[in-house]
Design a protein around this motif. Structure first.
Motif, mmCIF file in Angstrom:
data_model
loop_
_atom_site.group_PDB
_atom_site.id
_atom_site.type_symbol
_atom_site.label_atom_id
_atom_site.label_comp_id
_atom_site.label_asym_id
_atom_site.label_seq_id
_atom_site.Cartn_x
_atom_site.Cartn_y
_atom_site.Cartn_z
ATOM 1 N N LYS A 152 6.018 8.609 -6.658
ATOM 2 C CA LYS A 152 5.628 7.283 -7.148
ATOM 3 C C LYS A 152 4.147 7.272 -7.525
ATOM 4 O O LYS A 152 3.755 6.705 -8.554
ATOM 5 N N TRP A 153 3.324 7.934 -6.704
ATOM 6 C CA TRP A 153 1.886 8.017 -6.983
ATOM 7 C C TRP A 153 1.627 8.849 -8.240
ATOM 8 O O TRP A 153 0.803 8.479 -9.084
ATOM 9 N N ARG B 102 -12.821 5.233 -3.075
ATOM 10 C CA ARG B 102 -11.535 5.767 -3.539
ATOM 11 C C ARG B 102 -11.153 5.120 -4.868
ATOM 12 O O ARG B 102 -11.312 3.923 -5.067
ATOM 13 N N ARG C 236 -1.149 0.936 -11.336
ATOM 14 C CA ARG C 236 0.309 1.021 -11.431
ATOM 15 C C ARG C 236 0.799 0.525 -12.781
ATOM 16 O O ARG C 236 0.125 -0.259 -13.452
ATOM 17 N N ARG D 276 -8.787 3.502 -7.331
ATOM 18 C CA ARG D 276 -7.543 2.751 -7.212
ATOM 19 C C ARG D 276 -6.590 3.158 -8.331
ATOM 20 O O ARG D 276 -6.972 3.183 -9.509
ATOM 21 N N VAL D 277 -5.354 3.492 -7.966
ATOM 22 C CA VAL D 277 -4.360 3.902 -8.960
ATOM 23 C C VAL D 277 -3.855 2.671 -9.696
ATOM 24 O O VAL D 277 -3.446 1.683 -9.078
ATOM 25 N N ARG E 133 2.495 6.810 -11.132
ATOM 26 C CA ARG E 133 1.811 5.505 -11.119
ATOM 27 C C ARG E 133 2.823 4.372 -11.280
ATOM 28 O O ARG E 133 2.580 3.375 -11.948
ATOM 29 N N GLN F 26 7.044 8.519 -2.076
ATOM 30 C CA GLN F 26 5.707 7.962 -2.270
ATOM 31 C C GLN F 26 4.812 8.911 -3.060
ATOM 32 O O GLN F 26 3.988 8.467 -3.869
ATOM 33 N N LYS F 27 4.965 10.223 -2.848
ATOM 34 C CA LYS F 27 4.184 11.192 -3.619
ATOM 35 C C LYS F 27 4.533 11.125 -5.098
ATOM 36 O O LYS F 27 3.658 11.131 -5.969
ATOM 37 N N GLU G 183 5.310 1.214 -10.471
ATOM 38 C CA GLU G 183 5.220 -0.038 -9.709
ATOM 39 C C GLU G 183 6.305 -0.142 -8.644
ATOM 40 O O GLU G 183 6.070 -0.633 -7.543
ATOM 41 N N GLU H 270 3.584 18.103 -10.006
ATOM 42 C CA GLU H 270 2.133 17.993 -9.852
ATOM 43 C C GLU H 270 1.394 18.738 -10.956
ATOM 44 O O GLU H 270 0.290 18.344 -11.359
#
Length: 334
Positions: A36-37, A6, A11, A8-9, A40, A33-34, A42, A232
């Motif tokens: 925030k992802w 995977r 941040r 890693r994002v 990216r 959380q979506k 913190e 998105e």
């Protein structure tokens, strides 16, 4: 065959407020959380939750904005609610099991009279299926165990409660039965599920909530929101541009501008002396931290004033101020 590792994002510091039109089916934290992802970011938080079955205005705070998110927990809110008449459920909404079904025989006049009765200051008993705590345990945990505990009524205000237009008949035809749609503008802590149940009981047929859309929270309405789907589809630069500056959370605070010397001391937590009248909620600004920055002022934090002293409440750090300027420089006034 081994699975691909995977990615890693990475941040990064992100500062500002995103007004999300929360989709159906996601909890507030899942939506947060979506986003925030996608950003990216913190650090992130929200200004109060919406149930998974509710959609609409959900302000999400990132970076320095999280310092002021608690202020909006007390904001008044407005909803569009869809009530199914004639059926009560264990939870007061469509997730619960049916408790009772009764015939619906109400008129326009009946509905208008009941809505008027539920407009204004009143007391409301919180539902068992809620996150409120009793002896350190959420009420919904008692409810899931089949227990009912005493809940003291809370003072609320329903500022406005109106029928939304329905085609032809007083009771809209709907796949789930007879429904009415309402606009409800309410004070903090008002449970629309409970309001729906109480309206149904007053009409003599019972009711539960089958749809809920938050259209306003504080100064924020749907017109300023972005959907998760739209976010998105954006690239990273566009997502950052969708963020509002941190001080959008401070629209109810009177602005105070400090000169450079006072601003530097204020940021260290020192009180400043001046001719400010007593005030509880102030947004404090200063000049940009470096010459050549094309802005007139930057947010330093919040304060209150008493007896000629400006007293810091919540402060941004110099690093947060620099990062916010680099990320989303404010426009100069025309």
């Amino acid at each position: 065959m081994t699975a691909a590792p995977r990615t890693r994002v990475q941040r990064r510091p992100v500062h500002g407020v995103l007004l999300l039109d929360k989709p159906l089916g996601l909890s507030s934290n899942q939506a947060l959380q979506k986003v925030k992802w996608l950003l990216r970011a913190e650090k992130a938080g929200h200004t109060g939750t919406l149930d998974p079955l509710a959609t609409g205005v959900l302000p999400l705070c990132f970076g320095a904005a999280t310092k002021f998110s608690q202020m909006h927990l007390d904001a008044d809110k407005a909803y569009e609610a869809t009530l199914r008449l004639g059926v009560t459920t264990t939870t007061g909404d469509a997730e619960g099991e049916v408790l009772q079904e009764r015939p619906v025989a109400v008129s326009d006049a009946d509905i208008a009279a009941v809505l008027e009765r539920f407009t204004g200051p009143q007391q409301q008993v919180p539902p068992m299926h809620s996150a409120l705590k009793k002896d350190g345990k959420a009420l919904y945990e008692y409810a899931r165990a089949g227990e009912t505990v005493e809940r003291p009524p809370r003072n609320i205000t329903v500022f406005r409660l109106e029928r939304l237009p329905a085609p032809e008949s007083v009771l809209q035809a709907h796949p789930q039965g007879k429904v009415i749609k309402l606009h409800a503008a309410v004070s903090k802590g008002t449970y629309i599920r409970t309001l729906a149940e109480d309206i149904g009981a007053a009409l003599g047929c019972g009711a539960h909530l089958i749809g809920l859309r938050r259209v306003q929270t504080g100064a924020f309405g749907l017109q300023g929101c972005v959907t998760l789907e739209a976010l998105e589809a954006m690239n990273e630069a566009e997502r950052l541009q969708a963020l509002h500056p941190v001080d959008i959370l401070l629209t109810g605070h009177a602005p105070v501008m400090l000169v450079a010397d006072d601003a530097a001391r204020f940021l260290t937590g020192l009180r400043r002396r001046g001719t400010w009248p007593d005030a509880d909620h102030l947004a404090v600004y200063g000049p940009p931290p470096a010459p050549g920055v094309a802005v007139e002022r930057v947010l330093l934090g919040t304060a209150h004033a008493h007896a000629g002293q400006l007293i810091p409440t919540r402060l941004l750090s110099p690093l947060e101020i620099t990062q916010a300027l680099a990320q989303h420089p404010p426009d100069l006034p025309a």
